[in-house]
Design a protein around this motif. Structure first.
Motif, PDB file in Angstrom:
ATOM      1  N   MET A   7       0.837  -1.198   0.000  1.00 12.71           N
ATOM      2  CA  MET A   7       0.000   0.000   0.000  1.00 12.71           C
ATOM      3  C   MET A   7       0.871   1.247   0.000  1.00 12.71           C
ATOM      4  SD  MET A   7      -3.105  -0.643   2.688  1.00 12.71           S
ATOM      5  CE  MET A   7      -4.297  -1.976   2.487  1.00 12.71           C
ATOM      6  N   THR A   8       0.378   2.282  -0.676  1.00  9.24           N
ATOM      7  CA  THR A   8       1.003   3.592  -0.538  1.00  9.24           C
ATOM      8  C   THR A   8       0.645   4.147   0.837  1.00  9.24           C
ATOM      9  OG1 THR A   8      -0.899   4.829  -1.398  1.00  9.24           O
ATOM     10  CG2 THR A   8       0.687   3.973  -3.009  1.00  9.24           C
ATOM     11  N   THR A   9       1.335   5.186   1.248  1.00  8.14           N
ATOM     12  CA  THR A   9       1.038   5.791   2.547  1.00  8.14           C
ATOM     13  C   THR A   9      -0.406   6.275   2.602  1.00  8.14           C
ATOM     14  OG1 THR A   9       3.336   6.487   2.851  1.00  8.14           O
ATOM     15  CG2 THR A   9       1.664   7.638   4.148  1.00  8.14           C
ATOM     16  N   MET A  10      -0.895   6.872   1.526  1.00 11.99           N
ATOM     17  CA  MET A  10      -2.270   7.372   1.510  1.00 11.99           C
ATOM     18  C   MET A  10      -3.263   6.222   1.560  1.00 11.99           C
ATOM     19  SD  MET A  10      -1.868  10.547   1.651  1.00 11.99           S
ATOM     20  CE  MET A  10      -3.454  11.294   1.245  1.00 11.99           C
ATOM     21  N   GLU A  11      -2.939   5.116   0.929  1.00 18.76           N
ATOM     22  CA  GLU A  11      -3.825   3.945   1.002  1.00 18.76           C
ATOM     23  C   GLU A  11      -3.836   3.356   2.407  1.00 18.76           C
ATOM     24  OE1 GLU A  11      -3.441   2.413  -3.658  1.00 18.76           O
ATOM     25  OE2 GLU A  11      -2.125   1.584  -2.098  1.00 18.76           O
ATOM     26  N   VAL A  12      -2.694   3.363   3.073  1.00 21.24           N
ATOM     27  CA  VAL A  12      -2.644   2.904   4.464  1.00 21.24           C
ATOM     28  C   VAL A  12      -3.541   3.770   5.338  1.00 21.24           C
ATOM     29  CG1 VAL A  12      -1.178   2.702   6.514  1.00 21.24           C
ATOM     30  CG2 VAL A  12      -0.355   1.856   4.306  1.00 21.24           C
ATOM     31  N   LEU A  13      -3.459   5.084   5.167  1.00 21.98           N
ATOM     32  CA  LEU A  13      -4.273   5.992   5.978  1.00 21.98           C
ATOM     33  C   LEU A  13      -5.758   5.797   5.716  1.00 21.98           C
ATOM     34  CD1 LEU A  13      -2.209   9.312   5.758  1.00 21.98           C
ATOM     35  CD2 LEU A  13      -2.309   7.671   7.646  1.00 21.98           C
ATOM     36  N   SER A  14      -6.134   5.683   4.449  1.00 23.91           N
ATOM     37  CA  SER A  14      -7.532   5.488   4.100  1.00 23.91           C
ATOM     38  C   SER A  14      -8.058   4.175   4.675  1.00 23.91           C
ATOM     39  CB  SER A  14      -7.689   5.500   2.581  1.00 23.91           C
ATOM     40  OG  SER A  14      -9.042   5.374   2.209  1.00 23.91           O
ATOM     41  N   THR A  15      -7.250   3.113   4.607  1.00 25.32           N
ATOM     42  CA  THR A  15      -7.646   1.818   5.150  1.00 25.32           C
ATOM     43  C   THR A  15      -7.727   1.869   6.663  1.00 25.32           C
ATOM     44  OG1 THR A  15      -6.614   0.676   3.279  1.00 25.32           O
ATOM     45  CG2 THR A  15      -7.049  -0.635   5.256  1.00 25.32           C
ATOM     46  N   ALA A  16      -6.795   2.566   7.300  1.00 26.23           N
ATOM     47  CA  ALA A  16      -6.802   2.664   8.763  1.00 26.23           C
ATOM     48  C   ALA A  16      -8.025   3.416   9.265  1.00 26.23           C
ATOM     49  CB  ALA A  16      -5.521   3.353   9.247  1.00 26.23           C
ATOM     50  N   VAL A  17      -8.422   4.479   8.572  1.00 26.21           N
ATOM     51  CA  VAL A  17      -9.640   5.211   8.935  1.00 26.21           C
ATOM     52  C   VAL A  17     -10.841   4.270   8.879  1.00 26.21           C
ATOM     53  CG1 VAL A  17     -11.259   7.004   8.177  1.00 26.21           C
ATOM     54  CG2 VAL A  17      -8.812   7.498   8.271  1.00 26.21           C
ATOM     55  N   LEU A  18     -10.935   3.513   7.787  1.00 22.73           N
ATOM     56  CA  LEU A  18     -12.039   2.572   7.623  1.00 22.73           C
ATOM     57  C   LEU A  18     -12.059   1.546   8.743  1.00 22.73           C
ATOM     58  CD1 LEU A  18     -14.312   1.131   6.003  1.00 22.73           C
ATOM     59  CD2 LEU A  18     -12.482  -0.069   4.778  1.00 22.73           C
ATOM     60  N   LEU A  19     -10.909   0.915   9.024  1.00 24.54           N
ATOM     61  CA  LEU A  19     -10.867  -0.157  10.009  1.00 24.54           C
ATOM     62  C   LEU A  19     -11.149   0.348  11.419  1.00 24.54           C
ATOM     63  CD1 LEU A  19      -7.807  -2.258   8.766  1.00 24.54           C
ATOM     64  CD2 LEU A  19     -10.235  -2.567   8.259  1.00 24.54           C
ATOM     65  N   LEU A  20     -10.672   1.540  11.746  1.00 21.17           N
ATOM     66  CA  LEU A  20     -10.910   2.080  13.083  1.00 21.17           C
ATOM     67  C   LEU A  20     -12.397   2.322  13.314  1.00 21.17           C
ATOM     68  CD1 LEU A  20      -9.833   3.145  15.768  1.00 21.17           C
ATOM     69  CD2 LEU A  20      -9.524   5.375  14.685  1.00 21.17           C
TER      70      LEU A  20
END
Length: 492
Positions: free
Chosen positions: A307-320
């Motif tokens: 994942m790119t950094t932005m994809e990590v952030l977007s996924t982390a927002v979703l999972l949280l």
């Protein structure tokens, strides 16, 4: 269609025809009347009888094996509408604005609703139905991009729940590597003891209480603690990120009323702030990886790359957010349902293993996610002889599908012994709930432990106050009176 446009659509005079006279159609008609529609309303269905809205007497009740508590006899629903029953709709003429019937007759309409839960599963699997926010926006609808799926207005890319294959599949596979099979097949099951300890600790804190708010004191802190530990988010930061999560979740509701533009702006700002907060944690994991999902999302790679950094952030927002919001509702709806069915609660107290079938029936009977509003037709689609044009926005009512009498026998009865339990409570198809195994296990442990440790639990108010959200259904508070909260076994 914006919320204001939707309400204006509801309140216009004219003729609305609902194709599908099942419970889904009946509830659609009730909603139209409740929202102020005063025009002509016609329901068309091939069944010869009007639907009932009640829990019917079960065989167990008739044999004296189960309590008739809260059981009602069938009753006719009174609603100002014309019923065309016993004749199927075979199609419609868009130019003439007529629904064609199997007997050769036609019914004129100004607006048309198709209310059929049995087709919801098929549409969830249909590749012609797009979850991509770009398609929703291109169709001229409000994409709701500030919700959990995200949108470019926030500076973060959409998460995988707002994408179509193949990009959806790539990101979901990467997110799943540290969470489940095939790379981490025992991750969830290995958490059983940890989950049980968190539940036990929350109830230990309630020993001595005679009234509790199940939401604030149990159903919310439990899954929040779990997802924080999984992701690697400091639990003490909960008050901080909750101030961002609440407006994001409110932004999911397609029918919340009020100032839509302001609500959307607040949700976008909250998602940006939450992303920035998580960015700080991601930077820490880049320097010092730990044994948590944030570290594994940052460092993990495989056949799909990384994942790119932005994809990590977007996924982390979703999972949280998704990692606790739906589970809060599932646990709360579950306890509310059990308190309304004390015979089942007694069975669970004596047989904790019953929690597995109870949770599956709860996911059908009272699902935490009621509808999926953000879907678009990318080509013409025919549903029961009716063509939905390309570019149309579709709302998939999962709760209606779960109670469709064409799919389930006695759909309004809560029955943990039900054999046919292929529900839509956690979605279906490529967008089925990512965290379903964890949500199931959390709820099984929570409900079985509550059944054992609460003496004589009873509702302090029924119905309880509900959250104002058409997508996520659950009580805002669930106040329960108890004779006592039992100490943990082995403690006094």
């Amino acid at each position: 269609m914006s919320v204001e446009d939707f309400h204006a659509w509801l309140r216009r005079e004219g003729r609305i025809v609902i194709v599908g006279a099942s419970l889904a159609g009946l509830r659609a008609a009730e909603t139209l009347r409740a929202e102020g529609f005063a025009g002509s309303l016609t329901l068309i269905g091939d069944e010869p009888y009007e639907p009932y809205d009640r829990p019917p007497l079960s065989k167990a009740v008739l044999l004296g094996k189960a309590s008739p508590h809260r059981t009602e006899l069938p009753r006719r629903r009174e609603i100002d509408a014309t019923w065309r029953l016993g004749v199927a709709a075979t199609g419609f003429d868009m130019a003439a604005r007529q629904v064609r019937l199997a007997d050769g007759d036609a019914v004129e309409y100004d607006r048309l609703l198709i209310a059929t839960g049995v087709r919801a599963r098929h549409l969830l699997h249909d590749p012609r139905i797009s979850a991509d926010a770009a398609n929703l926006t291109a169709a001229g609808a409000d994409g709701g991009a500030a919700g959990m799926g995200g949108g470019e207005e926030t500076g973060l890319p959409p998460s995988f729940i707002r994408l179509d294959p193949p990009e959806h599949d790539r990101l979901r596979r990467l997110a799943n590597r540290p969470f489940g099979p095939p790379h981490s097949p025992h991750r969830i099951d290995s958490m059983r003891d940890e989950l049980a300890e968190i539940v036990a600790g929350l109830l230990d804190d309630l020993v001595g209480a005679t009234e509790i708010d199940l939401v604030d004191q149990f159903a919310y802190p439990f899954p929040v603690t779990v997802i924080c530990r999984l992701l690697g988010v400091p639990r003490e930061d909960e008050p901080r990120f909750r101030s961002w999560v609440d407006p994001i979740v409110a932004g999911l509701d397609p029918d919340a009323g009020g100032d839509t533009a302001e609500r959307r702006r607040e949700a976008q700002e909250a998602r940006l702030q939450l992303g920035m907060y998580l960015a700080g944690l991601v930077e820490q994991r880049v320097r010092e990886p730990r044994d948590d999902m944030l570290s594994q999302l940052v460092t993990g790679h495989g056949d799909d790359g990384r994942m790119t950094t932005m994809e990590v952030l977007s996924t982390a927002v979703l999972l949280l957010i998704a990692g606790h919001e739906t589970t809060v509702n599932l646990i709360t709806n579950g306890m509310l349902t059990l308190l309304r069915h004390p015979d089942v609660l007694d069975r669970l107290r004596d047989a904790p293993g019953l929690a597995v079938s109870i949770v599956e029936e709860l996911l059908r009977y009272e699902p935490p996610v009621q509808l999926v509003p953000q879907r678009t037709c990318i080509t013409d689609i025919e549903v029961r002889g009716v063509t939905i044009p390309k570019g149309s926005r579709i709302w998939l009512a999962l709760a209606a599908g779960n109670r469709d009498p064409e799919r389930f026998k006695a759909p309004d009865r809560f029955d943990p012994d039900r054999e046919d339990i292929q529900h839509l409570g956690l979605g279906s198809g490529v967008h089925s709930c990512f965290g379903a195994p964890l949500a199931r296990l959390e709820t099984q442990i929570a409900l079985s432990t509550l059944a054992r440790r609460l003496d004589n639990p009873r509702l302090s108010e029924d119905p309880p106050p509900y959250r104002h959200n058409a997508v996520l259904r659950g009580p805002r508070h669930l106040r329960i009176g108890v004779d006592r909260v039992r100490p943990r076994p082995g403690r006094h």
